[in-house]
Design a protein around this motif. Structure first.
Motif, PDB file in Angstrom:
ATOM      1  N   MET B  96      47.320  35.703  43.384  1.00  0.00           N
ATOM      2  CA  MET B  96      46.962  35.186  44.717  1.00  0.00           C
ATOM      3  C   MET B  96      46.794  33.671  44.711  1.00  0.00           C
ATOM      4  SD  MET B  96      44.285  37.940  46.210  1.00  0.00           S
ATOM      5  CE  MET B  96      44.789  39.637  46.508  1.00  0.00           C
ATOM      6  N   GLY B  97      46.390  33.136  43.569  1.00  0.00           N
ATOM      7  CA  GLY B  97      46.228  31.688  43.457  1.00  0.00           C
ATOM      8  C   GLY B  97      47.537  30.934  43.594  1.00  0.00           C
ATOM      9  N   TYR B  99      50.041  32.011  45.775  1.00  0.00           N
ATOM     10  CA  TYR B  99      50.723  32.378  47.022  1.00  0.00           C
ATOM     11  C   TYR B  99      51.187  31.162  47.822  1.00  0.00           C
ATOM     12  CZ  TYR B  99      49.561  37.341  46.611  1.00  0.00           C
ATOM     13  OH  TYR B  99      49.482  38.642  46.204  1.00  0.00           O
ATOM     14  N   ARG B 147      42.423  32.937  38.754  1.00  0.00           N
ATOM     15  CA  ARG B 147      43.102  32.793  40.045  1.00  0.00           C
ATOM     16  C   ARG B 147      43.022  31.344  40.541  1.00  0.00           C
ATOM     17  NH1 ARG B 147      40.836  35.591  45.453  1.00  0.00           N
ATOM     18  NH2 ARG B 147      39.102  34.253  44.840  1.00  0.00           N
TER      19      ARG B 147
END
Lengths: 270, 238
Positions: B96-97, B99, B147
């Motif tokens: 997610m880091g 995205y 993340r």
């Protein structure tokens, strides 16, 4: 048995019910994974009732049901955002509860004075999958295709925004946009599903398949997959059994889903 | 990264929620290479300040000057705020880091190696497929750190990263953050109510209490007068 199955689905009304239920079930089960994970299942039944109110008003005035159901659901979502923006004196769930009760009360009043009367009340709650027409399936396909595309293309953005909006925003994602997209898709799915299948069936499809999938899976991707997969045998078998035993199809499909839920629960326990 | 160059400055900034001011007239300068501890009693507004630095909370008044417009920020929220009902693996959360870097309409598959590397750096090699909810408190904290690190941030913001960790894990986490700060030059802003742990490593301290925000070098902030003012501690320093 195969002969009976082929015979049951040889009727156009059964085929329409099959495609309609599958589309509603598949779309509900995908959006529903996020609805359940975000702990907003109650919003699902509230919006379904609002959509049903739209259908009741449209029936009374003889106007387009799809359009009014969708407009009312989206208006309700906007109202909820505005009402819960400031300092909350009562929890948001209570606001949704009031919306649900108010929509149900108004639906009853409009339907009581419409041409359908009490039968209309029953239909708005429990739906009639066997009354789905070819034109309805075309309409629902047009409405659901963009929703399916959204979840296919923007799955990662919606997941990050749902799981940890604060960090997602700090790290550069436009969480307001993705939240808006999410609620818009929830509104579209619920509005169309309720209009065709009633409050009970559309809400069940939004909650039970994701519930089963989340119980049985060890990952989000698997949860989406199982949520979709469990709908298919439930719909086909449910419609078939309702045909041979003369039961309401929506009740039979949901009962089968519950049966699958019990099996999954039992397997998990053992 | 060049040390001491200004990154971000709050000039007479008022922070709060729904019209109610929580932190009035905040003046704060963050410079490259800072290891800044944000401390204060519970409810003093530490998270509010961190949210404003992260750009998540808009100021009610005042000016936030960004000396570097494309400042990349890694954010580690309070662990307790995350809902563990999500069946996400350590790898999925770390990804997610990335995205924002990956961009809309592109898949993260090609970036998995980078996320695995971030997990390895924080000491979670081999835990990639483990569900977040099945990890220990310390391991969860490391996933959130991975993340934040995977996007190669210039500034790392951490909200209570050592709360609820045992003493050994607290020390390991603080050692890790100190190394990031010294070796990679990452600016670190860490919120904690554990003054003693923060005071050991931070070179600058921001103290909050009763709507006041005062910042300065570690030595001057740990004077008995300051500690008494913010914590009511009748002691001779930490």
């Amino acid at each position: 048995m195969w002969h009976s199955l082929a015979e049951a689905f040889s009727f156009p009304f059964m085929r329409n019910a099959l495609w309609g239920s599958l589309l509603i079930g598949l779309m509900g089960s995908i959006v529903g994974v996020y609805v359940v994970l975000r702990r907003i299942a109650f919003l699902g039944i509230g919006l379904a009732q609002v959509s049903s109110l739209g259908v009741a008003i449209a029936t009374f005035f003889g106007i387009n049901k799809d359009f009014l159901a969708l407009v009312l659901v989206l208006l309700c979502l906007l109202l909820l955002v505005l009402a819960t923006r400031g300092r909350e004196k009562v929890p948001r769930e209570a606001t949704i509860g009031v919306i649900y009760s108010f929509s149900l009360a108004l639906s009853l009043l409009f339907l009581a004075k419409s041409a359908k009367g009490e039968a209309g009340v029953l239909e708005s709650l429990f739906g009639n999958l066997l009354a789905i027409r070819g034109a309805d399936i075309r309409n629902i396909l047009i409405a659901f295709l963009p929703v399916a595309l959204v979840y296919l293309l923007f799955n990662k953005e919606i997941t990050a925004t749902s799981f940890d909006p604060e960090s997602a925003r700090a790290m550069g994602l436009n969480t307001q946009l993705w939240n808006f997209v999410f609620y818009l898709t929830v509104g579209i799915v619920i509005a169309y599903a309720t209009r065709l299948s009633g409050v009970f069936f559309s809400f069940s499809m939004l909650v039970i398949p994701p519930f089963i999938a989340l119980l049985a899976s060890r990952g989000l991707r698997m949860a989406f997959f199982l949520s979709v997969v469990v709908v298919i045998p439930s719909v086909i078998t449910g419609l078939f059994l309702s045909y041979i035993w003369d039961f309401p199809p929506s009740g039979m499909i949901v009962a089968l889903l519950f049966f699958f839920l019990l099996i999954v629960g039992f397997i998990r326990r053992s | 990264m060049e040390m001491g160059k200004p990154l971000l400055e709050f000039k007479d900034v008022y922070l709060g929620y729904r019209g109610e001011v929580i932190l009035p007239s905040v003046n704060l300068l963050i410079e490259e290479g800072d290891f800044l501890g944000i401390v204060g009693p519970n409810g003093a507004g530490k998270t509010t300040l961190l949210r404003a630095i992260a750009g998540v909370l808009k100021p009610m008044r005042g000016q936030v000057v960004l000396y570097k417009p494309s400042l990349s920020i890694g954010y580690v929220p309070q662990r307790s705020l995350l809902d563990e009902v999500y069946p996400l693996t350590a790898l999925e959360i770390t990804l997610m880091g990335l995205y924002r870097k990956v961009g809309v309409l592109r898949r993260v598959k090609g970036y998995e190696e980078k996320a695995r590397e971030a997990l390895r750096i924080v000491g979670l090699e081999g835990m990639e497929k483990k569900l977040y909810r099945e990890l220990s408190g310390g391991q969860k904290q490391k996933v959130l750190l991975a993340r934040a690190l995977v996007s190669e941030p210039e500034v790392l913001l951490l909200d209570e990263p050592i709360t609820d960790l045992d003493v050994a894990s607290q020390k390991a986490m603080m050692d890790f953050l100190s190394n990031l700060n010294k070796e990679k030059g990452i600016t670190i802003l860490l919120v904690s109510h554990l003054l003693d742990v923060v005071a050991e490593r931070a070179d600058k301290i921001v103290m909050l209490g009763d709507g006041k925000v005062v910042s300065g070098k570690r030595e001057e902030m740990l004077s008995p007068e300051r500690l008494k003012e913010f914590f009511g501690l009748p002691i001779g320093g930490v």
